[in-house]
Design a protein around this motif. Structure first.
Motif, PDB file in Angstrom:
ATOM      1  N   ASP A  83     -61.905 -39.307  22.043  1.00  0.00           N
ATOM      2  CA  ASP A  83     -63.348 -39.175  22.342  1.00  0.00           C
ATOM      3  C   ASP A  83     -63.692 -38.115  21.870  1.00  0.00           C
ATOM      4  N   VAL A  84     -63.084 -36.550  22.738  1.00  0.00           N
ATOM      5  CA  VAL A  84     -63.819 -35.667  22.533  1.00  0.00           C
ATOM      6  C   VAL A  84     -62.936 -35.393  21.156  1.00  0.00           C
ATOM      7  N   LYS A  85     -62.121 -35.462  20.852  1.00  0.00           N
ATOM      8  CA  LYS A  85     -61.491 -35.092  19.056  1.00  0.00           C
ATOM      9  C   LYS A  85     -62.277 -35.809  18.422  1.00  0.00           C
ATOM     10  N   GLU A  86     -63.165 -36.920  18.119  1.00  0.00           N
ATOM     11  CA  GLU A  86     -63.885 -37.428  17.512  1.00  0.00           C
ATOM     12  C   GLU A  86     -65.025 -37.267  17.706  1.00  0.00           C
ATOM     13  N   GLY A  87     -65.038 -36.105  18.153  1.00  0.00           N
ATOM     14  CA  GLY A  87     -66.987 -35.600  18.930  1.00  0.00           C
ATOM     15  C   GLY A  87     -68.155 -36.891  19.294  1.00  0.00           C
ATOM     16  N   SER A  88     -67.917 -37.410  19.629  1.00  0.00           N
ATOM     17  CA  SER A  88     -68.363 -39.120  20.985  1.00  0.00           C
ATOM     18  C   SER A  88     -68.512 -38.307  22.052  1.00  0.00           C
ATOM     19  N   LEU A  89     -68.028 -37.571  22.774  1.00  0.00           N
ATOM     20  CA  LEU A  89     -68.259 -37.116  23.577  1.00  0.00           C
ATOM     21  C   LEU A  89     -67.788 -36.125  24.175  1.00  0.00           C
ATOM     22  N   ARG A 138     -67.485 -31.481  25.211  1.00  0.00           N
ATOM     23  CA  ARG A 138     -65.880 -30.947  25.961  1.00  0.00           C
ATOM     24  C   ARG A 138     -66.834 -31.088  27.524  1.00  0.00           C
ATOM     25  N   ARG A 139     -67.823 -30.524  27.322  1.00  0.00           N
ATOM     26  CA  ARG A 139     -68.411 -30.286  29.038  1.00  0.00           C
ATOM     27  C   ARG A 139     -68.594 -31.710  29.363  1.00  0.00           C
ATOM     28  N   SER A 140     -68.781 -33.266  29.091  1.00  0.00           N
ATOM     29  CA  SER A 140     -68.496 -34.241  29.820  1.00  0.00           C
ATOM     30  C   SER A 140     -67.701 -34.334  30.044  1.00  0.00           C
ATOM     31  N   PHE A 141     -66.077 -34.076  29.674  1.00  0.00           N
ATOM     32  CA  PHE A 141     -64.761 -34.802  29.498  1.00  0.00           C
ATOM     33  C   PHE A 141     -64.746 -33.699  30.984  1.00  0.00           C
ATOM     34  N   MET A 142     -64.925 -32.473  30.940  1.00  0.00           N
ATOM     35  CA  MET A 142     -64.113 -31.840  32.381  1.00  0.00           C
ATOM     36  C   MET A 142     -65.117 -32.371  33.565  1.00  0.00           C
ATOM     37  N   GLN A 143     -66.609 -32.853  33.290  1.00  0.00           N
ATOM     38  CA  GLN A 143     -67.366 -33.281  34.252  1.00  0.00           C
ATOM     39  C   GLN A 143     -66.612 -34.593  34.800  1.00  0.00           C
ATOM     40  N   LYS A 144     -66.179 -35.401  34.602  1.00  0.00           N
ATOM     41  CA  LYS A 144     -65.150 -36.252  34.335  1.00  0.00           C
ATOM     42  C   LYS A 144     -63.913 -36.800  34.728  1.00  0.00           C
ATOM     43  N   MET A 145     -62.960 -35.229  34.441  1.00  0.00           N
ATOM     44  CA  MET A 145     -62.310 -35.292  35.473  1.00  0.00           C
ATOM     45  C   MET A 145     -62.665 -34.708  36.759  1.00  0.00           C
ATOM     46  N   ALA A 146     -63.531 -33.775  36.539  1.00  0.00           N
ATOM     47  CA  ALA A 146     -63.565 -33.345  38.313  1.00  0.00           C
ATOM     48  C   ALA A 146     -64.012 -34.427  38.931  1.00  0.00           C
ATOM     49  N   TRP A 157     -52.735 -29.721  25.057  1.00  0.00           N
ATOM     50  CA  TRP A 157     -51.674 -30.125  24.528  1.00  0.00           C
ATOM     51  C   TRP A 157     -52.220 -31.461  23.407  1.00  0.00           C
ATOM     52  N   ASN A 158     -53.124 -31.448  23.295  1.00  0.00           N
ATOM     53  CA  ASN A 158     -53.609 -32.883  22.941  1.00  0.00           C
ATOM     54  C   ASN A 158     -54.734 -32.864  21.406  1.00  0.00           C
ATOM     55  N   ASP A 159     -54.268 -30.966  21.280  1.00  0.00           N
ATOM     56  CA  ASP A 159     -55.022 -30.251  19.967  1.00  0.00           C
ATOM     57  C   ASP A 159     -56.705 -30.369  19.744  1.00  0.00           C
ATOM     58  N   VAL A 160     -57.031 -29.940  20.851  1.00  0.00           N
ATOM     59  CA  VAL A 160     -58.584 -30.428  21.433  1.00  0.00           C
ATOM     60  C   VAL A 160     -58.354 -28.424  20.868  1.00  0.00           C
ATOM     61  N   ALA A 161     -59.702 -28.151  20.182  1.00  0.00           N
ATOM     62  CA  ALA A 161     -60.117 -26.971  20.631  1.00  0.00           C
ATOM     63  C   ALA A 161     -60.252 -26.480  21.831  1.00  0.00           C
ATOM     64  N   MET A 162     -60.145 -24.863  22.022  1.00  0.00           N
ATOM     65  CA  MET A 162     -60.798 -24.385  23.410  1.00  0.00           C
ATOM     66  C   MET A 162     -62.037 -24.452  23.624  1.00  0.00           C
ATOM     67  N   ALA A 163     -62.987 -24.384  24.499  1.00  0.00           N
ATOM     68  CA  ALA A 163     -64.320 -23.443  24.833  1.00  0.00           C
ATOM     69  C   ALA A 163     -63.736 -22.177  25.176  1.00  0.00           C
TER      70      ALA A 163
END
Length: 595
Positions: free
Chosen positions: A12-18, A20-28, A43-49
């Motif tokens: 979802d992050v790679k597609e832009g539907s989620l 990066r910040r939301s991903f980090m919050q869900k992981m936390a 590792w999954n080739d998502v550009a870094m903030a």
């Protein structure tokens, strides 16, 4: 949250539907901290903030002097010998790694042209290699060009056992090849999930081959540049008085446009943490003060003056005690605390168990550290998925007394317990600063109530954390029964942090006491779990192996964790600085400026 759900969110992050910040919050929310969540995205080739300081000056220079207080004064400027954080911080002003860690645990390029990913061909899918592209047109302070030869040489230098580098553990089991003038390939012996260790952060600073080629191995301590560095950093060396003051000047040919802002830099050593805080927060004499291990109430009062502010960032740093299971009072082959000896009383696990029960961690946190730390029984505390949920602490004097009674340690006429003519009397050392002396006093008082006598020893910080192999009072010598200090976690992954618990890193005369395992304790099960973690690509299984290493040492009561430390510093209100809990304070000093 299972692996499939995480993979779905990454997609979802790679597609832009989620975001990066939301991903980090869900992981936390499920205990996966930002540094490791970032590694999942890489590792999954998502550009870094980029969470680094946004640099606003439009030209280099013109900022006048930058004055920093490192109250634990640096004593050398070779990052590969820097066992003390103060020396790592000072070295980083002049030397740079390929990449460093920002406050969010993001990997940020420094001498690297980009961060390796699978998409750009930098990371191999099998985890066996990483290829780094190096920036072009980077110069050493003497005008020579930085090339891949310097990176390969740094590997050769650090891995040589005769060099006795503090960073050997990051380099001895890899192979580094020059691909072209500005590309190197690092090959691992086995699939390596945490590849961002060699040439990264604290352990990764690159040395100039043309300056150090004649000083590899046994001659390593003779290099003039150990005290007069020639690096690629934003400031050139001017003068160094070990244990006192270090000065530098702006490097006009620095490889980042419009940086650095300040014309000169001064790192002043000496004094103590309280006077350092006062010099920033109250008098404004200095711009920045590092490692303010000061009672929190004292810092709050100083902040009311309005000149400066406290910066407290999360980290993996830990304040802890080592109980020495070797004999610090018997010399064997030119060294004390030799692994060939056994401590007359601390080798008894029941004695160590009792001492652990005599530490009032909650009081140390509440009345001394405040914002500076959280009581813990685990050596690893960040990121959260690497923290043991099994380890618990307890303060119980009655229970400690019963354990010692049952183990046959009886109180003598002087109130001190003994057995077979051996008394429970110990020298307990640490560095000089008020919180540590107060912590010592709290523990001494509790131990007295259990029939254990502690002689408190306080060593000047610049000596205690020195890398001087001739000094008997350094923390790595461990020439006492027990000692207390903070060890810093240099990356948002605890693998290298935990090499303090492996047998091949034991500090001794042969490695000039720069081995990472200061405790000298070892356990084959810990060695086995550590080696398994090094090659395990499944993140959940790998975390379990590293947790096991942690638990073995803590459950043996050789390592007694006290507080999970936050990194506390002070800066003038007009200083924009980049404070990271995953790297040294000077990791991005080129971008500091005065607003």
């Amino acid at each position: 949250m299972n692996e499939q759900e995480i993979r779905g969110m990454v997609a979802d992050v790679k597609e832009g539907s989620l975001s990066r910040r939301s991903f980090m919050q869900k992981m936390a929310a499920v205990g996966i901290a930002a540094p490791l969540a970032t590694q999942i995205l890489i590792w999954n080739d998502v550009a870094m903030a980029d969470a680094t300081l946004q640099y606003k000056p439009t030209k280099a220079g013109g900022g006048g002097p930058l004055k920093i207080l490192l109250w634990q004064a640096p004593t050398l400027l070779n990052p590969h010998f820097a066992s003390g954080t103060k020396d790592q911080i000072a070295s980083r002003i002049f030397y740079e790694p390929l990449a460093g860690w920002d406050k969010e645990g993001n990997l940020i390029p420094c001498l690297a042209a980009e961060i390796p990913t699978k998409a750009n061909g930098g990371l191999s899918a099998d985890g066996l290699s990483v290829t780094w592209k190096i920036k072009q047109n980077v110069k050493w302070h003497d005008g020579k060009p930085l090339t891949a030869d310097d990176v390969v040489f740094t590997w050769e230098y650090a891995k040589d056992p005769a060099t006795a580098a503090y960073t050997t553990g990051s380099y001895k089991d890899i192979k580094v090849e020059k691909v072209d003038n500005h590309t190197v390939k690092v090959t691992f012996q086995q699939p390596t999930p945490f590849w961002a260790d060699p040439f990264v952060g604290v352990a990764g600073q690159i040395l100039p081959k043309h300056r150090f080629a004649d000083y590899v191995g046994a001659k390593s301590r003779e290099a003039p540049d150990n005290l007069k560095p020639v690096g690629t950093g934003p400031y050139k060396f001017v003068e160094f008085k070990p244990g006192d003051v270090l000065t530098g000047e702006r490097f006009a040919d620095y490889h980042i446009k419009n940086q650095p802002y300040f014309d000169t830099i001064e790192c002043k050593g000496g004094g103590d943490a309280v006077s350092a805080a006062r010099a920033v927060l109250q008098t404004g004499e200095y711009d920045y003060a590092w490692n303010l291990q000061v009672e929190d109430e004292v810092l709050k009062r100083m902040e009311t003056g309005g000149r400066g502010k406290i910066s407290a960032v999360p980290s993996g740093d830990i304040e802890f005690i080592i109980l020495n299971t070797t004999d610090p009072w018997t010399e064997v082959d030119g060294e004390r605390s030799s692994i060939k000896t056994k401590h007359p009383t601390l080798s008894d696990p029941k004695v160590r168990e009792a001492i652990n029960l005599l530490i009032d961690r909650d009081s140390v946190q509440k009345f001394i550290y405040g914002r500076g730390g959280v009581a813990t029984a685990s050596f690893v505390n960040e990121p959260k998925q690497f923290k043991s949920t099994k380890l618990k602490y307890e303060f119980n004097i009655d229970k400690a007394n019963k354990i010692l009674d049952d183990a046959g340690w009886k109180k003598g006429s002087d109130g001190i317990r003994e057995k077979d003519g051996k008394k429970l009397k110990y020298v307990y050392q640490t560095s000089i600063n008020a919180p540590r002396q107060k912590t010592q006093a709290i523990i001494k008082q509790a131990c007295q109530r259990a029939g254990i006598d502690l002689e408190l020893k306080s060593v000047t910080a610049s000596v205690f954390f020195s890398s001087d192999v001739a000094n008997p009072d350094t923390y790595t010598k461990l020439y006492v029964d027990m000692e207390m200090y903070t060890t810093t976690q240099p990356q948002p992954d605890p693998e290298r942090f935990l090499n303090q618990f492996v047998s091949w890193e034991i500090a001794n005369k042969e490695n000039k006491w720069l081995g990472r395992n200061v405790s000298r304790y070892s356990d084959p099960a810990a060695d086995e779990a550590y080696k398994a973690a090094q090659k395990e690509l499944d993140p959940v299984k790998r975390a379990a192996f590293l947790i096991k290493v942690n638990e073995i040492f803590c459950e043996a009561n050789v390592i007694l964790p006290l507080l999970s430390r936050t990194r506390v510093a002070a800066a003038l209100n007009n200083i924009s600085h980049d404070h990271s809990g995953w790297d040294v304070d000077t990791w991005n000093i080129a971008a500091w400026y005065r607003s």
